[in-house]
Design a protein around this motif. Structure first.
Motif, short mmCIF file in Angstrom:
data_model
loop_
_atom_site.label_atom_id
_atom_site.label_comp_id
_atom_site.label_asym_id
_atom_site.label_seq_id
_atom_site.Cartn_x
_atom_site.Cartn_y
_atom_site.Cartn_z
N UNK A 178 0.81 -1.22 0.00
CA UNK A 178 0.00 0.00 0.00
C UNK A 178 0.85 1.27 0.00
N UNK A 179 2.09 1.20 0.45
CA UNK A 179 2.96 2.38 0.46
C UNK A 179 3.65 2.61 -0.87
N UNK A 180 3.50 1.72 -1.83
CA UNK A 180 4.25 1.81 -3.08
C UNK A 180 3.45 2.40 -4.23
N UNK A 181 2.27 2.96 -3.95
CA UNK A 181 1.44 3.48 -5.05
C UNK A 181 2.14 4.58 -5.83
N UNK A 182 3.09 5.29 -5.21
CA UNK A 182 3.82 6.34 -5.92
C UNK A 182 4.69 5.79 -7.03
N UNK A 183 5.00 4.49 -6.99
CA UNK A 183 5.82 3.87 -8.03
C UNK A 183 4.98 3.16 -9.09
N UNK A 184 3.66 3.10 -8.88
CA UNK A 184 2.76 2.40 -9.79
C UNK A 184 2.60 3.21 -11.08
N UNK A 185 2.19 2.54 -12.15
CA UNK A 185 1.74 1.16 -12.19
C UNK A 185 2.91 0.19 -12.29
N UNK A 186 2.73 -0.97 -11.67
CA UNK A 186 3.71 -2.04 -11.75
C UNK A 186 3.29 -3.00 -12.85
N UNK A 187 4.26 -3.70 -13.39
CA UNK A 187 3.95 -4.75 -14.37
C UNK A 187 4.93 -5.89 -14.13
N UNK A 188 4.52 -7.12 -14.38
CA UNK A 188 5.41 -8.24 -14.15
C UNK A 188 6.68 -8.13 -15.01
N UNK A 189 7.82 -8.44 -14.42
CA UNK A 189 9.08 -8.44 -15.18
C UNK A 189 9.18 -9.76 -15.93
N UNK A 190 9.60 -9.69 -17.18
CA UNK A 190 9.74 -10.90 -17.98
C UNK A 190 11.21 -11.35 -17.93
N UNK A 191 11.39 -12.62 -17.74
CA UNK A 191 12.74 -13.17 -17.71
C UNK A 191 13.20 -13.36 -19.14
N UNK A 192 14.36 -12.78 -19.44
CA UNK A 192 14.91 -12.89 -20.79
C UNK A 192 15.99 -13.97 -20.78
N UNK A 193 15.84 -14.93 -21.66
CA UNK A 193 16.83 -16.01 -21.73
C UNK A 193 18.06 -15.52 -22.49
N UNK A 194 19.22 -15.81 -21.96
CA UNK A 194 20.46 -15.38 -22.61
C UNK A 194 20.99 -16.44 -23.53
#
Length: 194
Positions: A178-194
């Protein structure tokens, strides 16, 4: 002469899927998409039970316990009716229903009117008069809802463990979601295969 409600003369089937806000006379407010039977599905403890807001499952007619039913633009947006509350990142909806991204808010006098700086993709920035304001839409903050890595609005990486959110550059500091709304919107990070 008052404008008739958007639901008047419509069946529940016709209204199925519309995002609405229903306000009960006791002050309780619920939002959601209408079902084909005039209810709003509410998820509680893994169960999806609808709250009926229509007194009839065929023709839509709000229950007598409901003071108003309002059609929403989207469940992902909060409606802003006061131009003084408009801020950068909102969507300015003009009286002609054109929509503009607000890139900055200038409270500059222009005669008896104030102006707001807006941006139109492909056109650029320009000022729009306050008198053209109908309402604004503000994206509701999207917060992490499942454990994993998340990116914030500035592409910083955060780790969510289901209870707390931690910025990866500061492992010592754990934030409640609830304290992180200032950083929103969030989105899932996608793992990139190397």
């Amino acid at each position: 002469m008052s404008e008739k409600p958007f639901w008047e003369g419509k069946t529940c089937e016709e209204m199925a899927g519309l995002p609405v806000k229903a306000v009960f006379k006791n002050g309780v407010t619920i939002t959601g998409q209408l079902s084909r039977f005039g209810g709003i599905p509410i998820s509680t403890e893994g169960m999806n039970s609808p709250i009926s807001i229509s007194s009839n499952t065929l023709n839509f007619r709000p229950h007598r316990e409901i003071s108003s039913v309002e059609l929403l633009d989207s469940l992902e947006y909060e409606r802003i009716d006061n131009i003084e509350d408009v801020r950068e990142g909102d969507i300015f909806v003009a009286k002609d229903l054109n929509r503009y991204s607000v890139c900055s808010v200038l409270r500059k006098e222009h005669g008896e009117d104030n102006i707001i700086q807006v941006h139109v993709v492909g056109v650029g920035q320009f000022a729009i008069l306050r008198s053209a304001f109908s309402y604004a839409l503000r994206p509701k903050p999207q917060l992490p809802d499942k454990p994993g890595l998340w990116l914030d609005k500035d592409d910083a990486v955060w780790c969510f463990d289901g209870d707390f959110l931690r910025p990866l550059n500061d492992i010592e500091d754990a934030w409640s979601v609830s304290r992180t709304t200032q950083f929103a919107p969030f989105r899932p990070a996608k793992v990139v295969e190397a």
